[in-house]
Every structure is written in structure tokens, then in C-alpha cells.
Design a protein around this motif. Structure first.
Motif, PDB file in Angstrom:
ATOM      1  N   SER A   1     -10.642  -6.798   6.826  1.00 14.85           N
ATOM      2  CA  SER A   1      -9.882  -6.075   8.033  1.00 14.85           C
ATOM      3  C   SER A   1      -8.783  -5.423   7.726  1.00 14.85           C
ATOM      4  N   ALA A   2      -7.698  -6.595   6.670  1.00 13.17           N
ATOM      5  CA  ALA A   2      -7.215  -5.945   5.717  1.00 13.17           C
ATOM      6  C   ALA A   2      -7.022  -7.391   5.069  1.00 13.17           C
TER       7      ALA A   2
ATOM      8  N   GLU B   1      -2.139  -0.908  11.244  1.00 10.11           N
ATOM      9  CA  GLU B   1      -3.583   0.498  10.988  1.00 10.11           C
ATOM     10  C   GLU B   1      -5.062   0.083  10.368  1.00 10.11           C
ATOM     11  N   SER B   2      -5.250  -0.318   9.261  1.00  6.81           N
ATOM     12  CA  SER B   2      -5.843  -0.788   8.896  1.00  6.81           C
ATOM     13  C   SER B   2      -6.751  -2.008   9.324  1.00  6.81           C
TER      14      SER B   2
ATOM     15  N   GLU C   1      -8.279  -0.751  12.112  1.00  3.41           N
ATOM     16  CA  GLU C   1      -9.749   0.406  11.776  1.00  3.41           C
ATOM     17  C   GLU C   1     -10.654  -0.867  11.225  1.00  3.41           C
ATOM     18  N   ASN C   2     -10.507  -1.732  11.185  1.00  6.76           N
ATOM     19  CA  ASN C   2     -11.915  -2.813  10.721  1.00  6.76           C
ATOM     20  C   ASN C   2     -11.639  -3.988  11.330  1.00  6.76           C
TER      21      ASN C   2
ATOM     22  N   MET D   1       0.431   0.368   7.779  1.00  7.03           N
ATOM     23  CA  MET D   1      -0.447   0.764   6.814  1.00  7.03           C
ATOM     24  C   MET D   1      -1.548  -0.415   7.115  1.00  7.03           C
ATOM     25  N   VAL D   2      -0.690  -1.830   7.402  1.00 13.17           N
ATOM     26  CA  VAL D   2      -1.633  -3.336   6.546  1.00 13.17           C
ATOM     27  C   VAL D   2      -2.124  -3.131   8.529  1.00 13.17           C
TER      28      VAL D   2
ATOM     29  N   PRO E   1       0.600  -1.211   0.010  1.00 14.64           N
ATOM     30  CA  PRO E   1       0.139   0.219  -0.428  1.00 14.64           C
ATOM     31  C   PRO E   1       1.263   1.521  -0.049  1.00 14.64           C
TER      32      PRO E   1
END
Length: 310
Positions: free
Chosen positions: A236-237, A253-254, A257-258, A250-251, A150
Motif C-alpha cells: 500500500s505504501a 494518500e498512497s 489509494e492502494n 503523500m504516503v 516522496p
């Protein structure tokens, strides 16, 4: 030069004598015809054999195939595992097994790609070759697709297990079923809610099976990409073959967040499939390989858009 002490070689019987030692016998007298038109054809005997048969054919056939994709790499070669069949009526003894393989080889020589359109044509040709009114082909294969990180855009290949089955009937037309097995990341909502910091996560295994509209063609859309996006976009990722540190941040945190339960995953994927015009019926299952338990967590949903039922 260094000399080696060797044991004298044992004198063996001739190859012919060895074969005799292990049971080979001379050919017997040949009395039956060798010309095809003079040989008995037991499979084509016509009589009352009690029952119609739903399916007769061959399975576990491995053959090289081309896979066309709507996502890079756009073309790849792989090994397909096939099964072929047709029904036969009660007055037929059997089918001509060699015709299945003859047609497969013919398609292979012309560069067989396992698109829905090519498989639809194959089943129609197979029914004609078998002198039957129906035929079915199923093939499974690993499908590779490019995934970029990402942040760094570092690229590599992921893969999913894909399969497609096409049934042709002169009376009913086509039935098309496809499936994809995809791996994802899931993060536990409960763990996130109750913990002061962090949350446990795990790898999820998603299976998506769909019956497509009989008129579906790969010319407009790639069913593999459609099912992959439905599965991965609701995780979630996503999984990545290559991650640099900024990518990993980034992965991670993604995923945080999901957060997703297995129940959430199958319902969200089902919603995406429900909105796809080409999908008539679907089955979605998710199995999480739990990171803080020795057991797995599972959930599934089935829905038929034609009657609004599971």
C-alpha cells in the motif's frame, strides 16, 4: 582536599595461590608428540562408519564482510553470520574443521564481499580444500539502502534482513538460494470499503525467498534490489526513515489509494517474481501486525516455474 574514610585493604593470596584455591593444578608430564606429522589424526581415519553424512561443518560464525549494492549506498561493511558444510562419505570419520575458518580468513584478508559470484568461487575453493566433491556456504546480514521521501527528498537509511546460500557440486553444478525480509505498509480494503471515513492500516512483514538460475551473477543485476522492489512496489505504501509533513500526506494518500489484504500482497509479489528471468522458484509470505486485532494476518505462496507447481 577532602579526606575519605577507607576500610583497610584485605591482603590477598598471590595470583598463583588463588588459582590453586579454585582448582588449578600443576601441568602434568607431557608424553604425546607436539609435531603435527607425529600426532594422531582421528578425523582422517578410513573405515566403514555406517552412513554417508549430508552435511558436516561449522555454523553461527560471525565475520566482517563487504556488501556491494545496486542501490545507494553502493558499498557497505557489516557483520555476516555464516555456516559452512560439505558432505562426507561413510568411509570417512570426519572433516577438518579448521579448513573452513582458514579459507574464510583468507577471503577476509582479500576484502570478502558476499556477492553471488564471490560465494560461488568460495564453495568451489572450499570443496577443493576439503578434498570433497561438494560444499555449501550460507550467510545472512543486514542490508541498508537509501530511501528518499516522496516530496521533500529527505534521505535516510532503511534496512532489510538478507541471506544467500550457495551449494556447489562437482557433478551437479551450483544451486543459489536468496532471501529478503522487508517491512511495508498495508491498508485494509475491507475497512476502507465499509467505513464512512478513514481505514485501518498496519505494518506488514514480507519474506521473499527465491532460487536463482545457476548462472546468475551480480555483475548484471543485484538480487537484493530485485526482491526489494518486488516487495515494496506491491505494498500500500513504502516505509521511510524521514518524512516531512508534505511527505506524510503523500504516503498516507498512497496507502489509501492502494489498499491490500495479505492475500493481495503475496499474489502481486509472486507475479513480479514470475516475470523475473533469473528466478526459478519462489516463496512469498506476508504477516500483517493488525492494528485493530491482537492477532496477525498471514498468507503465503510457493511456485516453481520449472514445473508450474507450488
Amino acid at each position: 582536599m577532602q579526606q575519605f574514610n577507607t576500610i583497610p585493604l584485605k591482603k590477598l593470596p598471590s595470583k598463583e595461590e588463588r588459582h590453586k584455591l579454585f582448582g588449578s593444578v600443576p601441568p602434568g608430564e607431557k608424553k604425546k608428540p607436539t609435531e603435527k606429522n607425529k600426532m594422531a589424526d582421528l578425523q582422517n581415519v578410513k573405515r566403514d562408519f555406517l552412513f554417508d553424512l549430508d552435511a558436516v561443518g561449522v555454523s553461527n560464525v560471525k565475520y566482517p564482510v563487504r556488501v556491494l549494492s545496486g542501490q545507494a549506498p553502493l558499498e557497505q561493511t557489516t557483520i555476516g553470520t555464516f555456516s559452512f558444510s560439505s558432505s562426507i562419505p561413510a568411509n570417512s570419520k570426519g572433516t577438518n574443521m579448521s579448513r573452513f575458518m582458514e579459507l574464510l580468513e583468507q577471503y577476509h584478508q582479500n576484502g570478502f564481499n558476499v556477492s553471488v559470484g564471490a560465494l560461488k568461487q568460495f564453495t568451489k575453493d572450499l570443496a577443493t580444500k576439503l578434498e570433497q566433491t561438494d560444499a555449501t556456504i550460507s550467510v545472512s546480514f543486514p542490508w541498508f539502502y537509501e530511501r528518499k521521501a516522496p516530496y521533500s527528498s529527505a534521505a535516510g537509511l532503511n534496512h532489510a534482513e538478507a541471506s544467500v546460500s550457495v551449494c556447489y557440486s562437482a557433478n551437479k553444478g551450483y544451486q543459489i538460494n536468496v532471501s529478503l525480509n522487508v517491512q511495508i505498509t498495508t491498508l485494509c480494503p475491507c475497512s476502507k470499503e465499509i467505513s464512512e471515513y478513514s481505514a485501518h492500516n498496519q505494518r506488514g512483514n514480507v519474506t521473499v525467498e527465491a532460487e536463482l538460475d545457476p548462472d546468475f551473477s551480480n555483475e548484471d543485476e543485484d538480487w537484493k534490489v530485485l526482491l526489494l522492489e518486488a516487495a515494496e512496489s506491491n505494498a500500500s505504501a513504502r516505509l521511510h526513515p524521514v518524512l516531512k509533513r508534505p511527505d506524510e500526506k503523500m504516503v498516507t494518500e498512497s496507502a489509501y489509494e492502494n489498499p491490500r489484504f495479505v492475500e493481495d500482497i503475496v499474489r502481486l509479489i509472486a507475479a513480479d517474481l514470475y516475470e523475473l528471468p533469473a528466478v526459478m522458484k519462489f516463496y512469498v509470505a506476508c504477516r500483517n501486525e493488525e492494528s485493530i486485532h491482537m492477532h496477525d494476518a498471514i498468507a503465503s505462496v510457493t511456485y516453481d516455474k520449472r514445473n508450474g507447481q507450488g
